[in-house]
Design a protein around this motif. Structure first.
Motif, mmCIF file in Angstrom:
data_model
loop_
_atom_site.group_PDB
_atom_site.id
_atom_site.type_symbol
_atom_site.label_atom_id
_atom_site.label_comp_id
_atom_site.label_asym_id
_atom_site.label_seq_id
_atom_site.Cartn_x
_atom_site.Cartn_y
_atom_site.Cartn_z
ATOM 1 N N ASP A 1 -16.620 -1.289 -2.739
ATOM 2 C CA ASP A 1 -15.344 -1.812 -2.460
ATOM 3 C C ASP A 1 -14.092 -1.041 -2.869
ATOM 4 O O ASP A 1 -13.318 -0.967 -2.440
ATOM 5 N N THR B 1 0.923 -1.303 -0.045
ATOM 6 C CA THR B 1 -0.085 -0.051 0.072
ATOM 7 C C THR B 1 0.877 1.301 0.072
ATOM 8 O O THR B 1 0.819 2.177 -0.827
ATOM 9 N N LEU C 1 -3.542 -6.202 2.968
ATOM 10 C CA LEU C 1 -4.572 -5.301 2.965
ATOM 11 C C LEU C 1 -4.171 -3.977 3.656
ATOM 12 O O LEU C 1 -3.374 -3.804 4.317
ATOM 13 N N ILE D 1 -8.747 -1.525 6.721
ATOM 14 C CA ILE D 1 -9.567 -2.317 5.987
ATOM 15 C C ILE D 1 -9.841 -3.655 6.209
ATOM 16 O O ILE D 1 -8.705 -4.457 6.124
ATOM 17 N N ASP D 2 -10.932 -4.265 6.440
ATOM 18 C CA ASP D 2 -11.287 -5.590 6.453
ATOM 19 C C ASP D 2 -11.478 -6.440 5.384
ATOM 20 O O ASP D 2 -11.802 -5.831 4.155
ATOM 21 N N ALA D 3 -10.967 -7.672 5.420
ATOM 22 C CA ALA D 3 -11.068 -8.551 4.096
ATOM 23 C C ALA D 3 -12.415 -8.576 3.599
ATOM 24 O O ALA D 3 -12.415 -8.664 2.354
ATOM 25 N N VAL E 1 -4.700 -7.869 -3.632
ATOM 26 C CA VAL E 1 -5.207 -7.543 -2.284
ATOM 27 C C VAL E 1 -6.130 -8.738 -1.973
ATOM 28 O O VAL E 1 -6.198 -9.247 -0.638
ATOM 29 N N ARG E 2 -7.046 -8.802 -2.822
ATOM 30 C CA ARG E 2 -8.343 -9.801 -2.604
ATOM 31 C C ARG E 2 -7.659 -11.188 -2.496
ATOM 32 O O ARG E 2 -8.033 -12.052 -1.667
ATOM 33 N N VAL F 1 -13.439 -6.497 0.697
ATOM 34 C CA VAL F 1 -12.787 -6.521 -0.881
ATOM 35 C C VAL F 1 -12.966 -7.967 -1.417
ATOM 36 O O VAL F 1 -12.730 -8.466 -2.381
ATOM 37 N N LEU G 1 -10.950 1.085 -1.302
ATOM 38 C CA LEU G 1 -9.487 0.768 -1.787
ATOM 39 C C LEU G 1 -8.876 2.032 -2.364
ATOM 40 O O LEU G 1 -7.715 2.224 -2.234
#
Length: 444
Positions: free
Chosen positions: A412, A354, A396, A400-402, A389-390, A405, A416
């Motif tokens: 979504d 990131t 991540l 941000i929670d999985a 990321v997914r 995404v 991001l």
């Protein structure tokens, strides 16, 4: 002196110092980040190590003797004493982009608990009644905290001016580090702040040499078999190297020009060329290439889908770098990326992705949008990162929670994009290009 001893420093700054015409007059005291592993490996061999230049057609082996002592980075008293030594003229840094602990705008991250703790610790240590004892016992947790503690010891010792040379992939790395140190010092000690302005030069740099992580024991055995040399800490790197610097060295420096270093008045374009094109392409390949089953750069770049992503990004980069004729540079990058004997692992590059996207892709995208263009190459690169990321091949973004995404609905994607830069999330055209690129890449 150097802080952050690892393979890159030994393949780059230490290599250039060993190749300078006045190399015999200079030596490096190198501190690790924190681990003692390199101390234990290098000290028994007097810090001399083998540099293996790994070309596509074979290896070249060379002893590098420029490091004269290795210390553990968590030995704060030794670090402070070394910086305060008047024989030390330069402190180079490779502490990774994240190691500077800067906020998005480049200032010290005041929300970072370790930064806040170090400010309180150093304010107490450097302005209290027993400063001398406090300097000896203080243990800052951050790299810049340790640097400020050591610089204050140098100030009190009257050891003279010094140059700081950050060698991490940050745009305007010298300016960022200077502003960060000044900002932190302003909250710690007015005397230190004044001395920094008068006696510390922070030099901006652009650094370039691909130096992959290796299996040290296996490479040690390979060096032994090829040369007869027993080396517990070899370094493997590519034949190519580049170093551009801009700034003053008030206490002197090696004759690095004789080893091929360039000194320039304005470094921004050199930094951007390398950061956006080499490092930007690496970041995209690291995030997306792993989703296609690749583990190293050399196979990912030969994947036609990955190659199109990189070329599209480079097209956007070229429009933002009109000072350069980039055809030869692009060709050289492809040759370097395709070297099958440099195992530059995508998982290693994907760390802190990131932060890397913000530094390597976002500025180009913003520049393209401000110029009235669509930034489609950057949009595809961002979509590739999102897929990483997914898939979990790119971390991540913080906070941000999985689940956010999982499906890549519009919300979504917005989440991001906003994590990278709110200006991207607010641009309707760019968000549409990202959505289109996601759809195309998911079916490629």
């Amino acid at each position: 002196m150097h802080l952050g001893l690892g393979a890159f420093h030994r393949a780059h700054q230490a290599w250039y110092t060993a190749h300078a015409s006045d190399a015999a007059e200079w030596g490096i005291v190198a501190f690790t980040g924190r681990s003692r592993d390199l101390v234990d490996r290098l000290t028994p061999q007097d810090a001399v190590y083998t540099l293996v230049e790994r070309a596509a057609d074979g290896d070249r082996f060379e002893f590098i003797p420029s490091i004269v002592r290795v210390e553990a980075g968590d030995d704060v008293p030794a670090f402070v004493a070394a910086v305060a030594d008047p024989q030390v003229a330069i402190l180079t840094l490779t502490i990774t982009e994240a190691g500077y602990r800067l906020a998005a705008g480049g200032s010290p991250d005041r929300e970072d608990a370790l930064v806040a703790s170090d400010v309180d610790l150093l304010h107490s240590a450097l302005t209290g009644a027993s400063v001398g004892d406090a300097i000896l016992t203080a243990r800052p947790a951050t790299a810049l905290g340790r640097v400020l503690l050591a610089l204050d010891a140098r100030r009190r010792a009257g050891a003279g001016p010094i140059a700081l040379v950050p060698c991490d992939n940050l745009p305007d790395n010298g300016g960022l580090v200077q502003r960060a140190l000044t900002g932190l010092a302003g909250r710690i000690s007015p005397d230190l702040t004044e001395w920094l302005a008068a006696s510390v030069s922070v030099v901006s740099t652009s650094i370039d040499r691909i130096t992959p992580a290796i299996d040290t024991d296996a490479e040690s055995q390979a060096v032994l078999e090829a040369t007869g040399w027993l080396d517990a800490a070899p370094v493997v790197t590519e034949p190519f190297s580049d170093w551009v610097l801009s700034g003053e060295f008030p206490a002197g420096r090696p004759d690095w020009e004789s080893a091929g270093v360039r000194f320039v008045d304005e470094i921004a374009t050199w930094e951007n060329r390398k950061l956006w094109m080499l490092n930007g392409a690496h970041t995209v390949l690291a995030a997306f290439g792993q989703t296609r089953g690749h583990t190293v750069v050399s196979t990912a770049i030969d994947d036609p889908v990955c190659r199109v992503l990189v070329e599209g990004l480079w097209d956007d980069d070229a429009r933002q770098l009109p000072e350069f004729h980039l055809a030869d540079y692009r060709a050289a990058l492809l040759e370097r990326f395709r070297n099958p004997r440099i195992e530059h692992r995508l998982a290693q590059i994907a760390q802190d992705s990131t932060t890397k996207m913000r530094l390597r892709i976002v500025p180009v995208a913003i520049g393209e949008l401000e110029a009235g263009r669509d930034g489609s190459g950057c949009a595809a690169a961002i979509a590739a990162w999102m897929l990483g990321v997914r898939a979990g091949t790119a971390p991540l973004p913080d906070g941000i929670d999985a689940a956010a995404v999982a499906e890549f609905e519009a919300s979504d994607r917005h989440t991001l994009l906003n994590a990278l830069d709110p200006r991207l999330a607010a641009d309707v055209g760019l968000t549409a290009h990202v959505a289109d690129a996601l759809a195309a890449l998911e079916t490629s």
